[in-house]
Write an enzyme that holds these catalytic residues in place. Sequence first.
Site, PDB file in Angstrom:
ATOM      1  N   HIS A   1      -3.135  -4.262  12.950  1.00 39.16           N
ATOM      2  CA  HIS A   1      -2.226  -3.145  13.202  1.00 39.16           C
ATOM      3  C   HIS A   1      -1.098  -3.536  14.152  1.00 39.16           C
ATOM      4  CE1 HIS A   1      -0.883   0.636  15.126  1.00 39.16           C
ATOM      5  NE2 HIS A   1      -0.685   0.889  13.847  1.00 39.16           N
TER       6      HIS A   1
ATOM      7  N   GLN B   1       7.180   5.378  17.736  1.00 38.53           N
ATOM      8  CA  GLN B   1       7.314   4.027  17.196  1.00 38.53           C
ATOM      9  C   GLN B   1       8.568   3.873  16.349  1.00 38.53           C
ATOM     10  OE1 GLN B   1       3.593   3.335  15.217  1.00 38.53           O
ATOM     11  NE2 GLN B   1       2.811   2.144  16.940  1.00 38.53           N
TER      12      GLN B   1
ATOM     13  N   GLU C   1       0.828  -1.193   0.000  1.00 36.91           N
ATOM     14  CA  GLU C   1       0.000   0.000   0.000  1.00 36.91           C
ATOM     15  C   GLU C   1       0.863   1.244   0.000  1.00 36.91           C
ATOM     16  OE1 GLU C   1      -2.970  -0.439   3.081  1.00 36.91           O
ATOM     17  OE2 GLU C   1      -3.325  -2.454   2.329  1.00 36.91           O
TER      18      GLU C   1
ATOM     19  N   ALA D   1      -0.033  -6.482  14.568  1.00 35.26           N
ATOM     20  CA  ALA D   1       0.816  -7.435  13.860  1.00 35.26           C
ATOM     21  C   ALA D   1       1.965  -6.710  13.165  1.00 35.26           C
ATOM     22  CB  ALA D   1      -0.024  -8.211  12.839  1.00 35.26           C
ATOM     23  N   ASP D   2       1.622  -5.596  12.520  1.00 37.16           N
ATOM     24  CA  ASP D   2       2.655  -4.799  11.837  1.00 37.16           C
ATOM     25  C   ASP D   2       3.730  -4.327  12.813  1.00 37.16           C
ATOM     26  OD1 ASP D   2       1.380  -5.024   9.482  1.00 37.16           O
ATOM     27  OD2 ASP D   2       0.425  -3.046   9.541  1.00 37.16           O
ATOM     28  N   GLN D   3       3.283  -3.899  13.977  1.00 31.76           N
ATOM     29  CA  GLN D   3       4.213  -3.327  14.942  1.00 31.76           C
ATOM     30  C   GLN D   3       5.107  -4.379  15.600  1.00 31.76           C
ATOM     31  OE1 GLN D   3       4.518  -0.051  15.030  1.00 31.76           O
ATOM     32  NE2 GLN D   3       2.879  -0.090  13.508  1.00 31.76           N
TER      33      GLN D   3
ATOM     34  N   HIS E   1      -0.447  -4.524   4.278  1.00 30.80           N
ATOM     35  CA  HIS E   1       0.529  -3.856   5.132  1.00 30.80           C
ATOM     36  C   HIS E   1       1.516  -4.849   5.740  1.00 30.80           C
ATOM     37  CE1 HIS E   1      -1.280   0.280   6.005  1.00 30.80           C
ATOM     38  NE2 HIS E   1       0.003   0.456   5.769  1.00 30.80           N
TER      39      HIS E   1
END
Lengths: 538, 342
Positions: B285, B104, B14, B287-289, B310
């Site tokens: 979300h 982050q 994305e 999971a991405d982090q 993502h």
Amino acid sequence: MKKNIAIGFLGINLDNGKGAKRWERWRPSVDLCNQDDMHIDRFELIFDSKYMTIAEQVRADIKLVSPQTQVVFNEIDIDNPWDLGEVYEALFDFAALYHFDTDKENYLLHITTGTHVAQICLFLLNEAHYLPGKILQLSPPKRSKPGSSGAVSIIDLDLSKYDAIADRFERERKSDTAFLKSGIHTRNAKFNGLIDEIEHVAIRTKSPVLLSGPTGAGKSHLARRIYALKKRRRQIEGEFVEINCATLRGETAMSTLFGHKRGAYAGATKDRAGLLRAANNGMVFLDEVEELGLDEQAMILRALEEQKFYPVGSDVQVKSSFQLIAGTTVDLVHAVAEGKFREDLLARVNMWSYTLPGLSDRREDIEPNLNFELNKYSVANHRKMSFNKEARTAYLKFALSSEAKWTANFRDLAASITRLCTFADGSRIGIVSVEKEIARLKQSWRLSSDHDFEHILLSVMSQELLAHIDPFERPALANVIDMCRASQSLSQAGRRLYAVSRLGRKSTNDADRLKKYLAKFGLNWQAVNSNTALNSGQ
Amino acid sequence: MIKHEIIIDGSIGEGGGQVLRTSISLSAITGKPVRIENIRAGRKKPGLMRQHLTSIKAAAEICAAETHGLELRSNAISFMPGEIEGGDYRFDIGSAGGTVLVAQTILPILSHAKTPSTATILGGTHNMWAPTFDYLERAFLPLFNRMGGRTSAQLIKYGFVPAGGGEIALAVKPIQEKQALDLQERGEKTGANIIAVLANLKRDIANREIKAITKRMDIDKSQAEILHVDGPGPGNAVSVFMDYEHVTEVFIGLGQHGVRAEAVANSVVVAARDYILSEACVGPHMADQLLLPMALLAGGVFTTSDMTEHTRTNIEIIKHFLSVKISTKQLARKLWEIRVEV
């Protein structure tokens, strides 16, 4: 990377807001500094000192949304923000005092806030390059996305950067110059440059224009075209009035120009408006203006300056506003020196002065003009006229040669073509007609041989340079040039020219004397002779 | 020593800001120079936006990176990291920056410094398009610390869009012991609570939000709290915290001008219910982090409800920098297992 500097008015309504609620409103000056894709390094905020509270609030809020933006206060005094003069002046002063560093900084003129008058002033100053940079306009966020930033549009006022508009301007401009030249594709660079300049001036000025040049160079024709161009551009409403001042002699001159009241003098049986009044809101072309009497000159000057004058025999002033184009064949500076022309009137009409070259100075334009005249005759007489090839070649060869003196310039050429067309069998002009016409032209120029010396002079210098030489000097200089051309060397010419005085001298250097004499006129042996070679070669 | 640049295509997946932040964090920690091209290509406003720029600049400052193309709307940047320097940092980014995004980005980097650090970040703490501070503090940091992170975060001042004016403080100690993450079960539910925050707004809004949530979810009114905070502008956020033995998830609704309090509450309820009904430990979300610290530290495994574009993009970027094995396995329609082996 260049810094972005925003310059804008504080919006006393749009940027204002009290309490926490102010954040629910779209405040352009704050929003400008809160864009995702644009950073404002410095914001020059312009406002009247009485709005300091709002300005302080805006500055504090900008610091929150964009800590790296420096907000600079520019306090000005404006009583009425809708007064164009006042706002313009204030902004002009700001612009004049501001140190613009366009190498390091981009300027964005923020027009979302401030009155429409302020917007107009920013536009004007930007267009005139007093305020460099681009115009920036914000629009409020969409209703569907409250709280988000509005959209930014950046407008570059430099019209030349918009290709389509630039093209259109160029096309329009070209068509205007073509219009002034009556669509004749003239090739003479100097003449074309002159027309370009006139086109530039003609659409802007209402001041007098002076057209000088030899008779028949096309002054009156050009004056008519300038009028027509202005009419086409809707810059002029009234009529075009053309007067040859040589025809205004004696008692009637005044009344022809300025009109008279009934009974002003014997024979004045009714009121007459006069030509200047007929040209109200229009254009007057005074040809051979040097022929105007001194009294008339004084009246014209007054009419130009005050746009008012007294008709003969009248106590009441009448008004007429017109643009003057003056035509002359002589050097008016010289006429002033001789006391024949008023210096103040010259100063007035000399504002835009153009010298039209004679035909002999722009021989490359003979052919385009020949085509134009042929076409003109064809249209007027419903008969498509043309030369046969042989005839055309012969005519052009003669027309371009030094034998063709064209003493009356384009008038000669026009008359010549009209005769050729009239005498032609049907629609073709043949070699026989051309030969007869050449003989006729030669004959007519021989009759006007009193102008010969001018022609000799014009073969080595331009009309403008000639205008700086006293008529007293002209025959002598022409004679010298003739003698030079008939001689083998500078020394031989010198011996011939100083044949008498050299006898009384101890040492003689006739070549040097001659060289110095020629130098006085910016001439030398080579110039005088190369021109002979050039002319005879044509 | 010449280090070859890792080239990342900023338009993959994305192609959002996550690509940029993940790449920059990894570059700073691994010391590998990176060049990111086609940044946000194909977007309505392509290139770097302000929120990306602030995070990258903060990272660059911490590791003394040499950068090229670091400006708004830039579509390519080069980042050549130097040594990570622990210390006391302060980043004043304005409301558009998003303090949590910066946090982050820099958290993993500062965790790899030799000395402890503090970082104060001023700007927005509750932005529509970024994770909020509540998520950072209650959901992410416990997991990060479980893997070996030694970070605490404190909200000094709330900062709602558009005014901002918030402040968060991070205290980061270098990682000492790495721990593999094992998050395959949520474990028993240990609690649930609601916090509604108001800045310069009427209490009624918070009351209505809490009422709407408690009506539709099994949370007792006694577990709801209303917080009045100071700030330059108006703001409202309502968060539902779901605590389990092994994980906490946070669901947040942000009040907006013109949107009814009940509507804000409902969006929170819908998201929370989705999570409750699924068996996955974390949402997409989170999971991405999690992927980044897992790959950097001791790896591990977790389950998530969706395999988003993502997440795939993140995995791809991590593989550019680190030789780790990341495997994904679909266990059920709304249940994926992601395993990172280092």
